[in-house]
Design an enzyme around this catalytic site. Structure first.
Site, PDB file in Angstrom:
ATOM      1  N   SER A 119       0.848  -1.188   0.000  1.00 32.84           N
ATOM      2  CA  SER A 119       0.000   0.000   0.000  1.00 32.84           C
ATOM      3  C   SER A 119       0.888   1.244   0.000  1.00 32.84           C
ATOM      4  O   SER A 119       1.671   1.435  -0.934  1.00 32.84           O
ATOM      5  CB  SER A 119      -0.956  -0.049   1.190  1.00 32.84           C
TER       6      SER A 119
ATOM      7  N   ASP B 270      -8.472  -5.277  -6.065  1.00 32.19           N
ATOM      8  CA  ASP B 270      -8.057  -4.093  -5.315  1.00 32.19           C
ATOM      9  C   ASP B 270      -8.616  -2.863  -6.025  1.00 32.19           C
ATOM     10  O   ASP B 270      -8.065  -2.405  -7.019  1.00 32.19           O
ATOM     11  CB  ASP B 270      -6.538  -4.007  -5.242  1.00 32.19           C
TER      12      ASP B 270
ATOM     13  N   HIS C 125      -7.072  -5.753  -1.707  1.00 36.75           N
ATOM     14  CA  HIS C 125      -5.862  -5.054  -1.271  1.00 36.75           C
ATOM     15  C   HIS C 125      -4.986  -5.959  -0.416  1.00 36.75           C
ATOM     16  O   HIS C 125      -3.791  -5.697  -0.248  1.00 36.75           O
ATOM     17  CB  HIS C 125      -6.291  -3.808  -0.477  1.00 36.75           C
TER      18      HIS C 125
END
Length: 714
Positions: free
Chosen positions: A550, A631, A663
């Site tokens: 991320s 995602d 994600h």
């Protein structure tokens, strides 16, 4: 525990029993919990509901029904469990705790998938019930299994918020359903059974949704014998560009005769951000919640508010208020609980890499007092005795139950892994360090994790792990996704820094990352590398790798284009940012709008300043890219663009993707492949044995396809 490991590997991590937070009875002598275990031999997961007798330290089976979850006490002798039923329904199954298998029966059926079960005693073997389940636009229970199916797969949208996390947004909304469960009066006491009443949608016709997806759960609502409190997004604002969440109170004079009592909005002037942890006192007279000042900023400081009398929702006390609006208590709490006597508030808050427990008086006149620290507390249950039951975990133990009191005496009731011993781990592996940060007067705290076979006279390669968020932190906590100990057991010294933007070190430190994505945090991380090289003698920084997901993935792409990137033998980006303009494809647009002080067209300079793709001419370090198709926060085009750049430039690189993951990589078989690919990649570049070669070959089986021409040079 069903396993004992001599070496903590990804397979041990993913196979280890995962124990839920505990649910104690009235005095904490017995603890309900669920535990799930995945078998790579059978490729299946088994879940059990169990009860722990604290005095004898014995655990008994309640039920192993497939999908059973959320055990709750009906008094001190009966248990209520949610069990998936046929055609997408949910069964409420009740039974005697000492003989559940033979005494259990169906107390009711909810015609949809339901979760977040809450019970409150109304006396005389009667309980108020609250669950959450989806409602259709008419306010009725929505069951995907029985709902009419469209003949077309097309979806037409006329406003923002097309997708969220890993799903397309529909017209159905989460809602809170209320009712009662009580013993039938038509049967004799010896044969009386609990029966669920019809459930009523407490949010019908309001246009409100609670819990708030994708992560909202029981922390977004609460019930008492006389009412309901909940948090919901402001219906007048688009959730793609706003974080504003309101708090609402609903009076419930009689759970047997639920009326159309409308929610009353609790006004908190000057606080336009998100609210959470809405809780009612056990006596039903008071309420408390957390709220943020800034709309559009999901990492703003949580501040405590107390409603002394729920009959007067306009009377709201801002606890620990200050003239500058930041609050006089420096921490940002993440959860609230009331004591059983409704006189004390318990707060959970991050502080310096740990999740700690604090207590405060209900009038909130004095600042909260620390009563427990160490590890990461995940849940607390205040008992009628005045003690507090605590569920916690740490970097070496995936579940510990404690009993603590206001005198700060802590008793370990149960450790799922015998304090890490079942994994071959110990506290000696966990260390801490810090170095001067890039901003004047700041210190960057970091966790240091060494192998269980550590010898200070030897040199170990460095695994530098960068956390996501960016307003997040590495905690002394367990994870099955990014577990620092797994990397350490491969033969690394793992350093997990909490640079500028991290939480738990004061709100100013968190806020300082705004418009500084590749600035202060990068410099903190670069200074940390130099600190490790100079101060930690057992680390060989000439054999260093860096990994992140991320925002951590963004940082890997940023590092790749900077001077620091040449100091690593290999990099790993998981679901990271490649191009800032690509963030317009995200779902929660308020996030980049806040981080870069405006939209792409009103503050283009900031968006482009911190864009990793600007520096692709410098990319040279071998790089593994991981990005999954579901995602919707950081779309897969970001990962493909990074991989394509590496390939076209002729840089050694690999691309791993999962069509069925978001994600995060959550499915055990996928997670095992993730760990295998990631560890093989970094181990190869620092001279450690590959993970797959050191594991039993018959255990590392995968349906993954290796596509493309191997060794193709462009």
């Amino acid at each position: 525990m069903t396993i004992r490991a001599t070496k903590f590997t990804p397979k041990v991590l993913l196979s280890a029993p995962r124990r839920s937070s505990g649910v104690p009875n009235t005095d904490g002598s017995r603890i309900l919990y669920s535990v799930s275990t995945y078998s790579f031999a059978d490729h299946s997961r088994k879940t059990e509901i169990r009860v722990l007798d604290v005095s004898t330290q014995t655990s008994g089976l309640i039920t192993d029904a497939s999908g059973a979850s959320e055990p709750n006490w009906l008094g001190d002798d009966h248990v209520l469990v949610l069990v998936p039923g046929d055609a997408g329904t949910t069964k409420l199954v009740a039974g005697n705790v000492d003989n559940f298998e033979n005494s259990s029966y169906e107390a009711g059926v909810i015609e949809s998938g339901a979760s977040n079960l809450k019970l409150v005693s109304l006396g005389d073997s009667k309980f108020a019930v609250a669950v959450t389940a989806e409602a259709n636009p008419k306010g009725e229970l929505h069951n995907p299994s029985t709902a009419p199916k469209s003949l077309s797969s097309g979806k037409l949208y006329k406003s923002l918020f097309v997708r969220h996390w890993d799903q397309y947004v529909t017209k159905n909304r989460n809602s809170i359903w209320l009712g009662t469960i009580s013993k039938s009066t038509s049967e004799s006491n010896s044969h009386a059974r609990y029966k669920l009443s019809p459930l009523v949608n407490a949010l019908a016709g309001t246009g409100l949704e609670s819990p708030i997806p994708p992560f909202g759960g029981s922390d977004h609502f609460d019930i008492s014998p006389k009412g309901l409190i909940f948090a919901a997004k402001d219906p007048e604002l688009n959730p793609a560009t706003h974080t504003k969440v309101n708090v609402y109170l609903v009076e419930v004079p009689d759970f047997d005769k639920l009326t159309d009592s409308k929610p009353k909005k609790v006004e908190v002037f000057g606080f336009e951000g998100a609210s959470t942890s809405t809780v009612l006192s056990p006596d039903g007279k008071q309420a408390a919640f957390l709220s943020m000042r800034k709309d559009g900023y999901e990492a703003d400081k949580n501040q405590l508010f107390v409603i002394p009398d729920v009959r007067r929702p306009s009377w709201v006390i801002h606890a620990y208020a200050s003239e500058d609006g930041k609050g006089s208590w420096p921490l940002s709490p993440g959860g609230i609980s009331w004591s059983a006597d409704s006189k004390t508030l318990y707060l959970l808050a991050e502080e310096k890499g740990r999740v700690c427990l604090f207590q405060a008086t209900a009038d909130a006149k004095a600042l909260p007092e620390l009563i427990m620290t160490g590890g990461a507390i995940s849940d607390i249950r205040p008992l009628a005795t005045g003690d507090v039951f605590v569920s916690s975990n740490s970097l070496i133990d995936n579940s510990t139950y404690y009993l603590t009191n206001r005198s700060r005496n802590h008793t370990v009731l149960s450790s799922n892994s015998r304090d890490g011993a079942m994994f071959g781990l110990s506290h000696k592996q966990i260390r801490e360090t810090s170095w001067p940060g890039a901003a004047p007067g700041t210190q960057v705290h970091a966790w240091v994790v060494v192998p269980s076979t550590f010898n200070a006279e030897e040199k170990y390669p460095l695994a530098y792990l960068i956390h996501g968020g960016p307003q997040g932190s590495w905690l002394d906590s367990w994870s099955t996704r990014w577990n620092p100990v797994v990397f350490a057991e491969q033969g690394y010294v793992v350093v997990c820094p909490n640079p500028t933007g991290s939480t738990g070190y004061g709100q100013d430190f968190t806020d300082a990352i705004q418009d500084q994505w590749g600035g202060l945090p990068y410099r903190d991380i670069a200074k940390g590398f130099d600190w490790i090289e100079e101060k930690i003698s057992f680390v060989d920084t000439s054999r260093a790798v860096a990994l992140g997901a991320s925002y951590g993935g963004y940082m890997m792409n940023w590092v790749q284009g900077q001077e620091l990137g040449r100091k690593f033998k290999a990099l790993v980006t998981h679901d990271g940012v490649f191009s800032m303009a690509g963030q317009m494809g995200s779902e929660e647009l308020y996030f980049p709008f806040h981080e870069f002080k405006g939209s792409l067209w009103t503050n283009r300079e900031s968006w482009l300043k911190w864009d990793p793709s600007r520096f692709t001419e410098n990319w040279a370090t071998p790089h593994l890219i991981v990005h999954s198709e579901l995602d919707y926060r950081l779309t897969i085009s970001e990962g493909l663009a990074a991989f394509n750049t590496l390939q076209v430039k002729g840089i050694e690189s690999q691309f791993l993707t999962f069509p069925d993951e978001n994600h995060w990589v959550l499915k055990p078989e996928n997670s095992l492949l993730w760990h295998t690919v990631v560890l093989d990649w970094i181990n190869e570049h620092v001279g450690l044995p590959s993970y797959s070669s050191t594991s039993k070959s018959e255990d590392i089986k995968s349906d993954a396809l290796v596509e493309g021409v191997q060794g193709l040079s462009l």
